[in-house]
Design an enzyme around this catalytic site. Structure first.
Site, PDB file in Angstrom:
ATOM      1  N   TYR A 184       0.861  -1.181   0.000  1.00  0.00           N
ATOM      2  CA  TYR A 184       0.000   0.000   0.000  1.00  0.00           C
ATOM      3  C   TYR A 184       0.897   1.230   0.000  1.00  0.00           C
ATOM      4  O   TYR A 184       1.869   1.316   0.757  1.00  0.00           O
ATOM      5  CB  TYR A 184      -0.897   0.024   1.233  1.00  0.00           C
ATOM      6  CG  TYR A 184      -1.776   1.256   1.327  1.00  0.00           C
ATOM      7  CD1 TYR A 184      -3.044   1.270   0.773  1.00  0.00           C
ATOM      8  CD2 TYR A 184      -1.321   2.409   1.972  1.00  0.00           C
ATOM      9  CE1 TYR A 184      -3.847   2.411   0.855  1.00  0.00           C
ATOM     10  CE2 TYR A 184      -2.108   3.543   2.062  1.00  0.00           C
ATOM     11  CZ  TYR A 184      -3.375   3.538   1.499  1.00  0.00           C
ATOM     12  OH  TYR A 184      -4.155   4.668   1.574  1.00  0.00           O
ATOM     13  N   GLU A 186      -3.462   7.567  -3.986  1.00  0.00           N
ATOM     14  CA  GLU A 186      -3.321   6.236  -3.390  1.00  0.00           C
ATOM     15  C   GLU A 186      -3.078   5.180  -4.449  1.00  0.00           C
ATOM     16  O   GLU A 186      -3.778   5.130  -5.457  1.00  0.00           O
ATOM     17  CB  GLU A 186      -4.590   5.905  -2.607  1.00  0.00           C
ATOM     18  CG  GLU A 186      -4.626   4.505  -2.001  1.00  0.00           C
ATOM     19  CD  GLU A 186      -5.952   4.206  -1.357  1.00  0.00           C
ATOM     20  OE1 GLU A 186      -6.111   4.516  -0.160  1.00  0.00           O
ATOM     21  OE2 GLU A 186      -6.848   3.671  -2.054  1.00  0.00           O
TER      22      GLU A 186
END
Length: 408
Positions: free
Chosen positions: A122, A210
């Site tokens: 992530y 993101e």
């Protein structure tokens, strides 16, 4: 403002961040050609590809709106299903969302991680409001909701604050890369992705950039350490900075937005739909929050956040009431105005106009204070016969009690 995944991939690519190739389609009949293009690029007739619904909501995979395919026929079948069914997930309304766009993209093999699992990470950049600095957030736990990881295993989250002038430094990115477990040539690739993402975040006035997941592909002769690539991305942008970005404005998809919120934006109003029964019209975000709090304090639930600001015109105020009353769940309306730049008589006239154009069939409680308050109260008193559901309030507490009692 949000954008779709296919647009986010294009944005990443434009800043030098590698992503698998893919095309957006709007008709199931175009899926076969999109798949054939991927198969030809890879050089395999049964190349792995993925068909993904393009909606502004998560939970697509569990809802069945992300499908892996290995033929043009499978791609077309998956596309027909997604375009003819509404997607229902924990992040959609109960009735689900209509799917009108799909991404058909090359699938990516993900390397196995020693100890089990896949090499998924992530990576994101957002703004830390507490320190008023941009922060890069990274984790070895990619492909899942980061909120869950942060709650259950906060030690799995790496935070790196970014200097407001110098930006993200290469040594910071290298430290993060090593801490995430990148090795060999993977490190340089990961560092470059982090630096480019930081540049993108600032250049496009993002509030969130993101990548989830960022993955490592299996080793090949050409890439013995594998390749680090972005599989999925999500972006949010600062609406106040959009005037600088015509390219981002062109990416907006009104079909994915709440129609009332789109209408409010046209008139310079800040509107957010909520789940309660009491519509709120206020001036100022702080006052709006206080109004919603006091409604809940007295047993009610706000149906919206609507801030007309300090310079709304009479027409904009009238439109604000139309927007609130268009919500069938609204069973009462609370007007709470503390006049400064916004004048109470303009609000009063907006109420009168809305009563004439739409009509108030639900209880209306009005609390006015500040600039031109006497003129505003006189206007409303003169129009009482046209607004039979209206009640004046002496202060905010009185207003909240009255509207909550009226709604029941």
């Amino acid at each position: 403002m949000k954008i779709h995944e296919y647009q986010a991939r294009g944005l990443l690519s434009s800043f030098g961040i590698p992503v698998p190739p893919g095309d957006m389609i709007e008709k199931a009949s175009d899926a076969a050609a999109a798949y054939a293009k991927i198969a030809q690029a890879i050089g395999k007739p049964d190349a792995l590809a993925v068909v993904k619904a393009q909606v502004h909501a998560g939970g697509r995979g569990k809802a069945g709106f992300v499908k892996l395919v290995r033929s043009a026929k499978e791609a077309e079948e998956a596309s027909k299903f997604m375009l003819s069914n509404r997607m229902v997930s924990p992040q959609t309304p109960p009735e689900g969302l209509e799917v009108t766009k799909l991404l058909v993209a090359s699938g990516a093999d993900i390397a196995d991680r020693k100890g089990g699992g896949k090499e998924e990470f992530y990576l994101a950049i957002t703004t830390d409001r507490k320190t008023r600095r941009n922060v890069m957030i990274a984790s070895r736990e990619g492909g899942v909701e980061i909120e869950t990881i942060a709650h259950e295993r906060p030690d799995a989250i790496i935070k790196t604050f970014i200097h407001p002038v110098a930006g993200l430094q290469p040594n910071q990115a290298r430290t993060v890369a090593f801490n995430l477990g990148f090795r060999g040539k993977q490190v340089a690739q990961a560092v470059q992705i982090m630096l480019n993402l930081a540049k993108l975040y600032v250049a496009k006035d993002c509030t969130l950039a993101e990548i989830n997941p960022l993955v490592i592909t299996p080793p090949t002769t050409e890439h013995p350490d594998g390749q680090v690539i972005a599989i999925d991305a999500k972006f949010n942008f600062d609406d106040n900075g959009l005037f600088r970005h015509a390219d981002l404005q062109a990416m907006a998809d009104p079909a994915e937005e709440n129609p009332a919120e789109v209408k409010a934006h046209e008139f310079g109003l800040s509107y957010i739909a909520l789940d309660g029964k009491i519509g709120c019209l206020v001036n100022g975000a702080g006052l709006a929050m206080a109004t919603m709090d006091i409604i809940k304090l007295h047993g009610g639930e706000p149906a919206n956040f609507l801030d007309v600001g300090g310079s709304a015109s009479e027409q904009a105020v009238t439109e604000a009431f139309k927007i609130i009353l268009s919500d069938k769940s609204v069973k009462g309306v609370l007007v709470n105005i503390f006049g400064g730049i916004m004048k109470c008589d303009i609000i009063a006239q907006g109420i009168i106009n809305a009563a004439k154009q739409v009509g108030f069939t639900v209880p209306l409680v009005v609390r006015l204070e500040g600039t031109n308050v006497d003129a505003g109260r006189k206007l409303l008193e003169a129009a009482r016969k046209d607004i039979p559901t209206m009640q004046p309030a002496t202060d905010l507490t009185d207003a909240a009690k009255k509207v909550c009692a009226a709604v029941g």
